[in-house]
Enzyme design. Structure first.
Site, short mmCIF file in Angstrom:
data_model
loop_
_atom_site.label_atom_id
_atom_site.label_comp_id
_atom_site.label_asym_id
_atom_site.label_seq_id
_atom_site.Cartn_x
_atom_site.Cartn_y
_atom_site.Cartn_z
CE1 TYR A 139 50.52 51.38 33.69
CE2 TYR A 139 49.17 49.76 32.80
CZ TYR A 139 49.66 50.14 33.91
OH TYR A 139 49.12 49.70 34.98
CE LYS A 188 34.41 51.80 37.35
NZ LYS A 188 33.64 51.63 38.59
CG ASP A 220 33.86 48.96 40.63
OD1 ASP A 220 33.83 48.05 40.01
OD2 ASP A 220 33.44 50.05 41.12
CG ASP A 244 50.23 47.22 37.05
OD1 ASP A 244 50.88 46.33 37.96
OD2 ASP A 244 50.68 48.30 36.90
CG ASP A 248 50.99 44.17 42.37
OD1 ASP A 248 51.56 43.28 41.79
OD2 ASP A 248 51.87 45.12 42.63
#
Ligand code: NAD
Length: 353
Positions: A139, A188, A220, A244, A248
């Protein structure tokens, strides 16, 4: 006397905030409460979503209790609402140097039937705390679009330095220690160098917290496990982008955004507390919003900023009891439950304190 900056914001913000303040009043803890404007409400007066007065109030307070900001999506191009959320929340995070976000995903036993997951997947209960790094990652790196060999190309740079990672990992271990000593670090690392550094630092810090068991999980796989077997998780720590998405996904488990509080902290431990959801303009000013997320945010504030664990638990238990009595706001209402307004739901919580 400790001072709390109260930023109610827009939409359902003011109405759920006033309920949280009723609960705070009922506990009679003697805090000084000072209100500041933010979001569209601030724009009306100052033509700014995050005016200097509000910044000053936050910087001179001991904690911030935040509601939510933003207007209806269809009006998002109007000056009052354009970039309102980013201008308010990113500016607050920057001004208060909020590095990490904590989001609990707790499934209340009496609400198992409103969770989108099958009862057999969640019958053991779900109580996950997700810690997300807030100020690094993709970001905040360079974002670019350009033409290369006649093709449109876009790049976003993900960047972490070790200090940013250390703050999040330490928060992860400390939070796990206050819970069940089980930390899953999500990355990851099979592909990304930012993740390889993340994992190295987590392993380096682990010996400082010998009580905590550290496990690594690829993001994942984590996304899949949160749906297939959420009860296996206690505390999760992860980078900004993964946090993020994972938080959610987990926020769907309890069944309504109106149940989900969150907390953000600076490296020095300054805290801002807010519901995970937005300003819900579709239900604003109807006395039907669920005040639980805002009231649970207050409980987190008492626990983390003021070390008032007993009072935090008092609030949490009063909410559980209210739900067990069958009281429901509209978002969590089913068949034989008692449908009540925002204010009546809070009155029941206060009676159960
Ligand atoms: P939203 O979270 O406001 O609402 C999504 C859905 O959840 C709506 O149906 C809403 O009615 C419901 N909901 C949310 N909180 C609830 C509660 N307490 N009780 C009952 N139902 C509740 O998301 P959105 O509709 O995508 O966005 C609306 C506005 O909120 C936008 O302007 C957006 O920018 C802003 N927003 C602000 C924040 C924040 O202030 N932190 C976060 C997300 C979105």
């Amino acid at each position: 006397m400790k001072k709390i900056a109260v930023l109610s914001g827009d939409g359902i913000g003011p109405e759920v905030m006033s309920q949280a303040l009723r609960v705070l009043d009922a506990l009679d803890l003697g805090f000084k409460v000072e209100h500041g404007l933010i979001g569209g409400a601030a724009y009306d007066k100052y033509k700014s979503h995050f005016p200097d007065e509000t910044r000053e109030l936050c910087l001179t307070s001991d904690a911030v209790l935040f509601g939510s900001v933003g207007g209806p999506i269809v009006d998002s191009q109007l000056p009052k609402w354009h970039r309102c959320e980013a201008n308010s929340i990113l500016a607050l995070r920057k001004a208060l140097k909020l590095n990490v976000n904590l989001r609990p995903a707790t499934l209340f036993k009496s609400l198992i039937s409103i969770s989108p997951l099958k009862p057999e997947l969640i019958e053991q209960g779900v109580d996950i705390m997700i810690i997300r790094e807030l100020l690094g990652d993709i970001y905040f790196g360079e974002h670019k679009q350009f033409i290369e060999n006649g093709l449109r190309v876009a790049t976003d740079v993900a960047r972490y330095d070790e200090d940013q990672i250390k703050i999040a990992i330490h928060q992860g271990f400390k939070t796990a220690m206050a819970r069940n000593n089980k930390l899953v670090s999500v990355d990851k690392a099979n592909v990304l160098d930012t993740s390889k550094l993340w994992r190295t630092i987590a392993n380096e810090i682990a010996p400082e917290y010998p009580e905590v068991t550290l496990e690594h999980m690829l993001v994942d796989n984590c996304a899949m496990q949160i749906i297939l077997n959420p009860a296996q998780f206690d505390t999760i720590v992860t980078a900004n982008l993964f946090g993020d998405i994972i938080s959610d996904a987990a926020s769907a488990l309890p069944g309504s955004l109106g149940l989900m509080p969150s907390a953000s902290f600076s490296a020095e431990g300054f805290g801002l507390y807010e519901p995970s959801g937005g300003s819900a303009p579709d239900i604003a000013n109807k006395d039907i919003a669920n005040p639980t997320a805002q009231i649970l945010s207050l409980a987190l504030m008492l626990r983390y900023s003021f070390k008032l664990e007993k009072q935090a638990q008092q609030i949490e238990k009063a909410i559980i009891k209210t739900l067990e009595q069958g009281m429901r706001t509209r978002d969590i209402h089913q068949h034989n439950d008692t449908l009540v307004s925002t204010q009546k739901f809070t009155t029941a919580i206060i009676n159960n304190l």
